[in-house]
Design a protein around this motif. Sequence first.
Motif, mmCIF file in Angstrom:
data_model
loop_
_atom_site.group_PDB
_atom_site.id
_atom_site.type_symbol
_atom_site.label_atom_id
_atom_site.label_comp_id
_atom_site.label_asym_id
_atom_site.label_seq_id
_atom_site.Cartn_x
_atom_site.Cartn_y
_atom_site.Cartn_z
ATOM 1 N N TYR A 77 -0.794 43.695 -1.009
ATOM 2 C CA TYR A 77 0.347 44.620 -0.914
ATOM 3 C C TYR A 77 0.819 45.026 -2.320
ATOM 4 O O TYR A 77 1.047 46.206 -2.606
ATOM 5 C CB TYR A 77 1.491 43.952 -0.128
ATOM 6 N N LEU A 78 0.911 44.047 -3.209
ATOM 7 C CA LEU A 78 1.373 44.343 -4.575
ATOM 8 C C LEU A 78 0.371 45.251 -5.289
ATOM 9 O O LEU A 78 0.750 46.209 -5.966
ATOM 10 C CB LEU A 78 1.572 43.052 -5.378
ATOM 11 N N THR A 79 -0.906 44.943 -5.131
ATOM 12 C CA THR A 79 -1.943 45.736 -5.794
ATOM 13 C C THR A 79 -1.864 47.185 -5.329
ATOM 14 O O THR A 79 -1.940 48.120 -6.132
ATOM 15 C CB THR A 79 -3.338 45.156 -5.468
ATOM 16 N N LYS A 80 -1.676 47.360 -4.010
ATOM 17 C CA LYS A 80 -1.650 48.702 -3.436
ATOM 18 C C LYS A 80 -0.407 49.473 -3.886
ATOM 19 O O LYS A 80 -0.484 50.643 -4.251
ATOM 20 C CB LYS A 80 -1.662 48.568 -1.908
ATOM 21 N N THR A 81 0.742 48.812 -3.875
ATOM 22 C CA THR A 81 1.981 49.556 -4.124
ATOM 23 C C THR A 81 2.326 49.653 -5.609
ATOM 24 O O THR A 81 2.979 50.607 -6.014
ATOM 25 C CB THR A 81 3.176 48.939 -3.380
ATOM 26 N N ALA A 82 1.910 48.671 -6.393
ATOM 27 C CA ALA A 82 2.279 48.729 -7.809
ATOM 28 C C ALA A 82 1.154 49.313 -8.653
ATOM 29 O O ALA A 82 1.308 49.496 -9.860
ATOM 30 C CB ALA A 82 2.660 47.341 -8.315
ATOM 31 N N SER A 211 7.479 49.302 -10.369
ATOM 32 C CA SER A 211 7.607 47.856 -10.552
ATOM 33 C C SER A 211 7.139 47.476 -11.960
ATOM 34 O O SER A 211 6.312 48.163 -12.564
ATOM 35 C CB SER A 211 6.725 47.161 -9.528
ATOM 36 N N LEU A 212 7.668 46.365 -12.451
ATOM 37 C CA LEU A 212 7.258 45.899 -13.780
ATOM 38 C C LEU A 212 6.067 44.940 -13.710
ATOM 39 O O LEU A 212 5.730 44.298 -14.697
ATOM 40 C CB LEU A 212 8.454 45.252 -14.484
ATOM 41 N N LEU A 213 5.415 44.884 -12.557
ATOM 42 C CA LEU A 213 4.244 44.007 -12.412
ATOM 43 C C LEU A 213 3.191 44.277 -13.479
ATOM 44 O O LEU A 213 2.505 43.379 -13.934
ATOM 45 C CB LEU A 213 3.593 44.251 -11.045
ATOM 46 N N ARG A 214 3.091 45.558 -13.885
ATOM 47 C CA ARG A 214 2.068 45.910 -14.869
ATOM 48 C C ARG A 214 2.328 45.246 -16.223
ATOM 49 O O ARG A 214 1.448 45.199 -17.077
ATOM 50 C CB ARG A 214 1.988 47.432 -15.029
ATOM 51 N N LEU A 215 3.549 44.722 -16.427
ATOM 52 C CA LEU A 215 3.840 44.050 -17.697
ATOM 53 C C LEU A 215 3.335 42.605 -17.711
ATOM 54 O O LEU A 215 3.390 41.934 -18.745
ATOM 55 C CB LEU A 215 5.357 44.040 -17.972
ATOM 56 N N LEU A 216 2.844 42.111 -16.561
ATOM 57 C CA LEU A 216 2.463 40.691 -16.503
ATOM 58 C C LEU A 216 1.262 40.365 -17.386
ATOM 59 O O LEU A 216 1.178 39.266 -17.948
ATOM 60 C CB LEU A 216 2.146 40.288 -15.055
ATOM 61 N N VAL A 224 7.754 37.990 -11.957
ATOM 62 C CA VAL A 224 8.417 39.031 -11.158
ATOM 63 C C VAL A 224 8.688 38.432 -9.794
ATOM 64 O O VAL A 224 7.765 37.939 -9.137
ATOM 65 C CB VAL A 224 7.519 40.283 -11.031
ATOM 66 N N SER A 225 9.966 38.434 -9.361
ATOM 67 C CA SER A 225 10.229 37.881 -8.029
ATOM 68 C C SER A 225 10.570 39.003 -7.055
ATOM 69 O O SER A 225 11.168 40.010 -7.423
ATOM 70 C CB SER A 225 11.302 36.795 -8.073
ATOM 71 N N ARG A 226 10.156 38.826 -5.812
ATOM 72 C CA ARG A 226 10.259 39.852 -4.766
ATOM 73 C C ARG A 226 10.731 39.214 -3.459
ATOM 74 O O ARG A 226 10.700 37.996 -3.310
ATOM 75 C CB ARG A 226 8.868 40.460 -4.513
ATOM 76 N N THR A 227 11.052 40.074 -2.506
ATOM 77 C CA THR A 227 11.483 39.556 -1.211
ATOM 78 C C THR A 227 11.068 40.485 -0.077
ATOM 79 O O THR A 227 10.906 41.688 -0.295
ATOM 80 C CB THR A 227 13.014 39.361 -1.180
#
Length: 369
Positions: A77-82, A211-216, A224-227
């Motif tokens: 899900y994260l890969t697809k959306t971020a 999302s800032l996931l790309r900064l990881l 990065v925390s999500r819910t």
Amino acid sequence: MSFGIDDLPVRDELRGKSPYGAPQLDVPVRLNTNENPYPLPEPLVERITERVRQAARHLNRYPDRDAVELRTRLAEYLTKTAGHPVAAENVWAANGSNEVIQQLLQTFGGPGRTAIGFEPSYSMHGLIARGTGTGWISGPRGEDFTIDLAAAEKAIAEHRPDVVFITTPNNPTGNAVPPETVLALYEAAQAAKPSMVVVDEAYIEFSHGDSLLRLLDGRPNLVVSRTMSKAFGAAGLRLGYLAAHPAVVDAVQLVRLPYHLSAITQATALAALEHTDTLLKYVERLKAERDRLVAELRALGYDVTESDANFVQFGRFEDSHAAWREILDRGVLVRDNGVPGWLRVTAGTPAENDAFLDAVRDIKKEQSA
Ligand SMILES: Cc1ncc(COP(=O)(O)O)c(C=O)c1O
């Protein structure tokens, strides 16, 4: 006098404190806890039922302790959306992002250590810090509720916290933190200690930005925390998760309780993840309603903080608690987060938002009469 908490040998820092919680009042329109107003669609309810029935057949066994299938689907899900590759080994899940935050503070905070947040922000960060014996530092925010970078960097350099919380979009103010600010604070935190930087993206699906996931990548001390409580409309499920370097995922496993995520929770979350496309359609509706609330409140003469979330902070009131009460008297529950002069309203269904707007319009009319 009856026997109470303070008569028990509780920890000193818990004495005289009250538990967290918005008032749960029985009123027609409740726009106070940033929930998603749309119930889960019926095909998803059916799928949850099927998955839970299947899981129920194995409840004599402990659940998958590492929740591998769930973490794999969350990573997808994260890969697809971020638009940024995330693998199962980068993801960890727990009972709500509150538990994710608690595990992070148990791992990286604790007695003799400190955490900082830039307030007003999500008050549970400070409360979970207290619950885990972590010292809490209230960092500054500007008059307009943005993070003043120079002041924030100064606070980090001065206090050298072990954990830095950055909530974007921020709750209760609604505004997002620019990626450059997050990067600068990450650098400041590494120079000062180094410390862990937790970006709380509970509301990111409602944001105008990414999302800032790309900064990881290349930043092992960033989390990065999500819910699933907000965009997924599944607050009752209690499913939060984080993305970070695999070493962070290994580290939180040192403190997690074994089998913390029940088989029922895992089955329900997996069913919801099969329906992300439908669920995210509601997000678009809520964003449009959020923008309508901002526009209409401004047209009525209220000050409104820019919102990237599913709620709107509006003011200014001489006495925000009295204003909260006036709105409540008209059957609409909003939130007084204790930010002087401001209240927060969650974007509900169009009918709920109309009821709220009618209430504030009526108050304005009464005031000008
Ligand atoms: C900024 C922020 N983070 C985390 C949470 C906790 O969400 P949950 O524990 O339901 O995942 C909330 C809930 O309101 C929130 O506002």
